[in-house]
Scaffold this motif. Sequence first.
Motif, PDB file in Angstrom:
ATOM      1  N   VAL A 155      37.880  11.780  28.680  1.00  0.00           N
ATOM      2  CA  VAL A 155      39.282  12.181  28.832  1.00  0.00           C
ATOM      3  C   VAL A 155      39.714  13.126  27.713  1.00  0.00           C
ATOM      4  O   VAL A 155      40.902  13.361  27.526  1.00  0.00           O
ATOM      5  CB  VAL A 155      40.213  10.953  28.898  1.00  0.00           C
ATOM      6  N   LEU A 156      38.767  13.656  26.959  1.00  0.00           N
ATOM      7  CA  LEU A 156      39.019  14.585  25.847  1.00  0.00           C
ATOM      8  C   LEU A 156      40.024  14.018  24.850  1.00  0.00           C
ATOM      9  O   LEU A 156      40.921  14.719  24.385  1.00  0.00           O
ATOM     10  CB  LEU A 156      39.500  15.946  26.371  1.00  0.00           C
ATOM     11  N   CYS A 157      39.847  12.748  24.502  1.00  0.00           N
ATOM     12  CA  CYS A 157      40.766  12.102  23.554  1.00  0.00           C
ATOM     13  C   CYS A 157      40.491  12.539  22.120  1.00  0.00           C
ATOM     14  O   CYS A 157      41.319  12.344  21.247  1.00  0.00           O
ATOM     15  CB  CYS A 157      40.662  10.592  23.664  1.00  0.00           C
ATOM     16  N   ALA A 158      39.316  13.096  21.854  1.00  0.00           N
ATOM     17  CA  ALA A 158      38.890  13.613  20.552  1.00  0.00           C
ATOM     18  C   ALA A 158      38.598  12.526  19.522  1.00  0.00           C
ATOM     19  O   ALA A 158      38.513  12.815  18.333  1.00  0.00           O
ATOM     20  CB  ALA A 158      39.899  14.613  19.992  1.00  0.00           C
ATOM     21  N   THR A 159      38.414  11.292  19.949  1.00  0.00           N
ATOM     22  CA  THR A 159      38.009  10.242  19.023  1.00  0.00           C
ATOM     23  C   THR A 159      36.639  10.538  18.448  1.00  0.00           C
ATOM     24  O   THR A 159      36.396  10.356  17.256  1.00  0.00           O
ATOM     25  CB  THR A 159      37.999   8.870  19.731  1.00  0.00           C
ATOM     26  N   CYS A 160      35.734  11.050  19.273  1.00  0.00           N
ATOM     27  CA  CYS A 160      34.384  11.378  18.812  1.00  0.00           C
ATOM     28  C   CYS A 160      34.420  12.488  17.763  1.00  0.00           C
ATOM     29  O   CYS A 160      33.654  12.476  16.809  1.00  0.00           O
ATOM     30  CB  CYS A 160      33.498  11.770  19.984  1.00  0.00           C
ATOM     31  N   VAL A 161      35.328  13.433  17.924  1.00  0.00           N
ATOM     32  CA  VAL A 161      35.469  14.520  16.953  1.00  0.00           C
ATOM     33  C   VAL A 161      35.948  13.959  15.619  1.00  0.00           C
ATOM     34  O   VAL A 161      35.463  14.346  14.552  1.00  0.00           O
ATOM     35  CB  VAL A 161      36.457  15.593  17.473  1.00  0.00           C
ATOM     36  N   TYR A 162      36.887  13.033  15.681  1.00  0.00           N
ATOM     37  CA  TYR A 162      37.473  12.447  14.476  1.00  0.00           C
ATOM     38  C   TYR A 162      36.443  11.653  13.664  1.00  0.00           C
ATOM     39  O   TYR A 162      36.415  11.732  12.443  1.00  0.00           O
ATOM     40  CB  TYR A 162      38.648  11.551  14.862  1.00  0.00           C
ATOM     41  N   VAL A 163      35.574  10.890  14.338  1.00  0.00           N
ATOM     42  CA  VAL A 163      34.624  10.028  13.623  1.00  0.00           C
ATOM     43  C   VAL A 163      33.308  10.723  13.289  1.00  0.00           C
ATOM     44  O   VAL A 163      32.510  10.175  12.538  1.00  0.00           O
ATOM     45  CB  VAL A 163      34.330   8.725  14.407  1.00  0.00           C
ATOM     46  N   CYS A 164      33.084  11.931  13.806  1.00  0.00           N
ATOM     47  CA  CYS A 164      31.824  12.651  13.547  1.00  0.00           C
ATOM     48  C   CYS A 164      31.906  13.361  12.198  1.00  0.00           C
ATOM     49  O   CYS A 164      32.473  14.447  12.092  1.00  0.00           O
ATOM     50  CB  CYS A 164      31.551  13.649  14.667  1.00  0.00           C
ATOM     51  N   SER A 165      31.327  12.754  11.159  1.00  0.00           N
ATOM     52  CA  SER A 165      31.429  13.328   9.815  1.00  0.00           C
ATOM     53  C   SER A 165      30.697  14.655   9.648  1.00  0.00           C
ATOM     54  O   SER A 165      31.179  15.516   8.922  1.00  0.00           O
ATOM     55  CB  SER A 165      30.967  12.315   8.765  1.00  0.00           C
ATOM     56  N   PRO A 166      29.546  14.902  10.298  1.00  0.00           N
ATOM     57  CA  PRO A 166      28.921  16.217  10.129  1.00  0.00           C
ATOM     58  C   PRO A 166      29.543  17.305  11.013  1.00  0.00           C
ATOM     59  O   PRO A 166      29.169  18.464  10.919  1.00  0.00           O
ATOM     60  CB  PRO A 166      27.464  15.992  10.512  1.00  0.00           C
ATOM     61  N   GLY A 167      30.495  16.943  11.859  1.00  0.00           N
ATOM     62  CA  GLY A 167      31.146  17.938  12.714  1.00  0.00           C
ATOM     63  C   GLY A 167      30.271  18.428  13.848  1.00  0.00           C
ATOM     64  O   GLY A 167      30.374  19.584  14.248  1.00  0.00           O
ATOM     65  N   ALA A 168      29.446  17.563  14.397  1.00  0.00           N
ATOM     66  CA  ALA A 168      28.544  17.955  15.475  1.00  0.00           C
ATOM     67  C   ALA A 168      29.255  18.036  16.822  1.00  0.00           C
ATOM     68  O   ALA A 168      28.754  18.657  17.747  1.00  0.00           O
ATOM     69  CB  ALA A 168      27.378  16.974  15.572  1.00  0.00           C
ATOM     70  N   ILE A 169      30.431  17.411  16.936  1.00  0.00           N
ATOM     71  CA  ILE A 169      31.169  17.405  18.199  1.00  0.00           C
ATOM     72  C   ILE A 169      32.493  18.135  18.001  1.00  0.00           C
ATOM     73  O   ILE A 169      33.200  17.897  17.025  1.00  0.00           O
ATOM     74  CB  ILE A 169      31.426  15.969  18.686  1.00  0.00           C
ATOM     75  N   THR A 170      32.810  19.020  18.930  1.00  0.00           N
ATOM     76  CA  THR A 170      34.103  19.710  18.916  1.00  0.00           C
ATOM     77  C   THR A 170      34.694  19.696  20.318  1.00  0.00           C
ATOM     78  O   THR A 170      33.962  19.599  21.310  1.00  0.00           O
ATOM     79  CB  THR A 170      33.972  21.179  18.451  1.00  0.00           C
ATOM     80  N   ILE A 171      36.009  19.761  20.371  1.00  0.00           N
ATOM     81  CA  ILE A 171      36.726  19.805  21.642  1.00  0.00           C
ATOM     82  C   ILE A 171      37.711  20.955  21.583  1.00  0.00           C
ATOM     83  O   ILE A 171      38.425  21.123  20.599  1.00  0.00           O
ATOM     84  CB  ILE A 171      37.457  18.478  21.922  1.00  0.00           C
ATOM     85  N   GLU A 172      37.728  21.747  22.649  1.00  0.00           N
ATOM     86  CA  GLU A 172      38.701  22.818  22.781  1.00  0.00           C
ATOM     87  C   GLU A 172      39.477  22.592  24.065  1.00  0.00           C
ATOM     88  O   GLU A 172      38.889  22.472  25.135  1.00  0.00           O
ATOM     89  CB  GLU A 172      38.001  24.179  22.819  1.00  0.00           C
ATOM     90  N   LYS A 173      40.794  22.517  23.953  1.00  0.00           N
ATOM     91  CA  LYS A 173      41.640  22.316  25.129  1.00  0.00           C
ATOM     92  C   LYS A 173      42.255  23.645  25.537  1.00  0.00           C
ATOM     93  O   LYS A 173      42.875  24.316  24.733  1.00  0.00           O
ATOM     94  CB  LYS A 173      42.718  21.284  24.828  1.00  0.00           C
ATOM     95  N   GLY A 174      42.052  24.001  26.803  1.00  0.00           N
ATOM     96  CA  GLY A 174      42.580  25.242  27.330  1.00  0.00           C
ATOM     97  C   GLY A 174      43.717  25.000  28.302  1.00  0.00           C
ATOM     98  O   GLY A 174      44.257  23.897  28.396  1.00  0.00           O
ATOM     99  N   GLU A 175      44.071  26.017  29.060  1.00  0.00           N
ATOM    100  CA  GLU A 175      45.179  25.928  30.020  1.00  0.00           C
ATOM    101  C   GLU A 175      44.799  25.084  31.247  1.00  0.00           C
ATOM    102  O   GLU A 175      45.552  24.229  31.662  1.00  0.00           O
ATOM    103  CB  GLU A 175      45.595  27.334  30.456  1.00  0.00           C
ATOM    104  N   GLU A 176      43.644  25.361  31.852  1.00  0.00           N
ATOM    105  CA  GLU A 176      43.235  24.701  33.090  1.00  0.00           C
ATOM    106  C   GLU A 176      42.139  23.663  32.902  1.00  0.00           C
ATOM    107  O   GLU A 176      41.906  22.842  33.780  1.00  0.00           O
ATOM    108  CB  GLU A 176      42.762  25.752  34.111  1.00  0.00           C
ATOM    109  N   SER A 177      41.426  23.731  31.774  1.00  0.00           N
ATOM    110  CA  SER A 177      40.345  22.772  31.521  1.00  0.00           C
ATOM    111  C   SER A 177      40.106  22.679  30.022  1.00  0.00           C
ATOM    112  O   SER A 177      40.609  23.478  29.247  1.00  0.00           O
ATOM    113  CB  SER A 177      39.059  23.202  32.241  1.00  0.00           C
ATOM    114  N   GLY A 178      39.331  21.685  29.650  1.00  0.00           N
ATOM    115  CA  GLY A 178      38.957  21.509  28.256  1.00  0.00           C
ATOM    116  C   GLY A 178      37.452  21.560  28.127  1.00  0.00           C
ATOM    117  O   GLY A 178      36.718  21.409  29.108  1.00  0.00           O
ATOM    118  N   SER A 179      36.962  21.762  26.916  1.00  0.00           N
ATOM    119  CA  SER A 179      35.536  21.894  26.690  1.00  0.00           C
ATOM    120  C   SER A 179      35.085  20.914  25.619  1.00  0.00           C
ATOM    121  O   SER A 179      35.671  20.843  24.543  1.00  0.00           O
ATOM    122  CB  SER A 179      35.224  23.332  26.264  1.00  0.00           C
TER     123      SER A 179
END
Length: 172
Positions: free
Chosen positions: A42-66
């Motif tokens: 659901v692109l909540c970005a919890t994984c981004v927050y807890v990933c200390s080396p920054g291996a996961i990123t989320i980009e939210k766009g107009e029609e979809s997220g990545s």
Amino acid sequence: MNIFNVLFGNFSKPNRTRTPKDVVPFPADFRGELLHDLTQCVLCATCVYVCSPGAITIEKGEESGSWEYDGGRCTFCGRCVEYCPTHALSFKNQSAPTVNERFAELTWHDVEYRHCTRCGALIIPLPHETLVRLYHSEEAARQAAQAHELCERCRSRVHSEAIKTGISGTRN
């Protein structure tokens, strides 16, 4: 004389050296390649927050997220899998494949937004499996699914109307 007994004993036993064809057994909790279940995310970005080396990123766009994962930066600590509220992340029980190019270590998935059934705003509703875990039964999850197809604003209005109706006994 004792050394000869040891040598003869060793030569009489079968070879214990593994060949390249032999498959190495992995333990049950082995942290191999990271798997991302697109239907649960659901692109909540919890994984981004807890990933200390920054291996996961989320980009939210107009029609979809990545959702993007860089296997070269991952330390396989398991925090992303542990804290993912919808269980969209897991580890494969085998090691990550060996790659020759840096580009091959990157994984990305597009998560499509859906429209709120009441106002048309773009949302990502909670997956059915997550609703079953939250409501502890299939029946309750089915009843709650209709509310989770709404955006936060519409869901708040529906709940407020239900509270008003419950208190006053009338509907506006």
